[in-house]
Design a protein around this motif. Structure first.
Motif, PDB file in Angstrom:
ATOM      1  N   THR A 160       0.898  -1.057  -0.011  1.00  0.00           N
ATOM      2  CA  THR A 160       0.132   0.131   0.096  1.00  0.00           C
ATOM      3  C   THR A 160       0.832   1.333  -0.064  1.00  0.00           C
ATOM      4  O   THR A 160       0.322   2.431  -0.184  1.00  0.00           O
ATOM      5  CB  THR A 160      -0.871   0.064   1.182  1.00  0.00           C
ATOM      6  OG1 THR A 160      -0.391  -0.367   2.342  1.00  0.00           O
ATOM      7  CG2 THR A 160      -2.066  -1.100   1.057  1.00  0.00           C
ATOM      8  N   LYS A 214       2.485   2.468  -2.523  1.00  0.00           N
ATOM      9  CA  LYS A 214       2.245   2.853  -3.706  1.00  0.00           C
ATOM     10  C   LYS A 214       1.050   3.684  -3.761  1.00  0.00           C
ATOM     11  O   LYS A 214       0.988   4.537  -4.722  1.00  0.00           O
ATOM     12  CB  LYS A 214       2.506   1.743  -4.602  1.00  0.00           C
ATOM     13  CG  LYS A 214       0.978   0.993  -4.627  1.00  0.00           C
ATOM     14  CD  LYS A 214       1.213  -0.159  -5.884  1.00  0.00           C
ATOM     15  CE  LYS A 214       0.184  -1.028  -5.633  1.00  0.00           C
ATOM     16  NZ  LYS A 214      -0.890  -1.270  -4.640  1.00  0.00           N
ATOM     17  N   ASP A 215       0.235   3.634  -2.687  1.00  0.00           N
ATOM     18  CA  ASP A 215      -0.821   4.512  -2.865  1.00  0.00           C
ATOM     19  C   ASP A 215      -0.744   5.784  -2.154  1.00  0.00           C
ATOM     20  O   ASP A 215      -1.856   6.507  -2.165  1.00  0.00           O
ATOM     21  CB  ASP A 215      -2.139   3.665  -2.113  1.00  0.00           C
ATOM     22  CG  ASP A 215      -2.145   2.117  -2.645  1.00  0.00           C
ATOM     23  OD1 ASP A 215      -2.183   2.109  -3.945  1.00  0.00           O
ATOM     24  OD2 ASP A 215      -2.895   1.485  -2.029  1.00  0.00           O
TER      25      ASP A 215
END
Length: 178
Positions: free
Chosen positions: A128, A130-131
């Motif tokens: 996550t 990358k979010d």
């Protein structure tokens, strides 16, 4: 009749004067609070190092020059510690996506004080990451540090591999030591 008229006029003058005084007093600003002085000795201030625009431009140009020596068409971005863009250079023929990618790689590198190639490896354990808005976990970003603390990030994008992008970003970092 004169007495009534004189009395009414006097009352009007007194009322107007009183109203004017009340209005003037109501409009007067309140007393300002005493100024508080921040003192470095009491730990309320911290000194931080910032990359100058001249240094950021030098680093960006060094990264772009390194890419051009290998016939690569890239964009380069340098951001400060807070992620604000200081300098961007778009090399001749660089792809349209490379500009934004370079900024995001620079931001990611300075945010975590690590090369983005290292950070990309962390996605296996924490997908996550990358979010997080504004980040890009692809090789090509390098932090600039002073006394072990991140002060800027250099991002390069557009070469056929992230390894090349990061090599050029590192050339930008190295130019600051000269």
């Amino acid at each position: 009749m004169k007495k009534i008229l004189l009395g009414a006029t006097a009352a009007a003058v007194v009322a107007a004067g009183t109203f004017g005084v009340v209005s003037a007093n109501a409009a007067a600003p309140a007393a300002a609070p005493a100024a508080v002085t921040a003192d470095a000795d009491n730990g309320n201030l911290r000194t931080s190092t910032h990359l100058t625009v001249e240094a950021a431009t030098k680093a960006a140009q060094a990264a772009l020059d390194a890419a051009e020596q290998e016939n690569q068409r890239v964009s380069v971005a340098v951001v400060d510690r807070n992620g604000n863009t200081l300098v961007t250079l778009r090399g001749d023929g660089a792809g349209p996506q490379s500009y934004e990618s370079a900024v995001k790689k620079a931001y990611t590198a300075v945010s975590w004080n690590a090369p983005t190639s290292v950070l990309a490896g962390r996605l296996t354990n924490a997908p996550t990451l990358k979010d997080i808005p504004g980040t890009l976990f692809l090789a090509g970003g390098a932090p600039v540090t002073a006394k072990g603390a991140p002060i800027a990030g250099i991002g390069v994008a557009g070469a056929p591999s992230g390894d090349l992008d990061e090599k050029f970003a590192q050339a930008g970092v190295a130019s600051l030591a000269k």
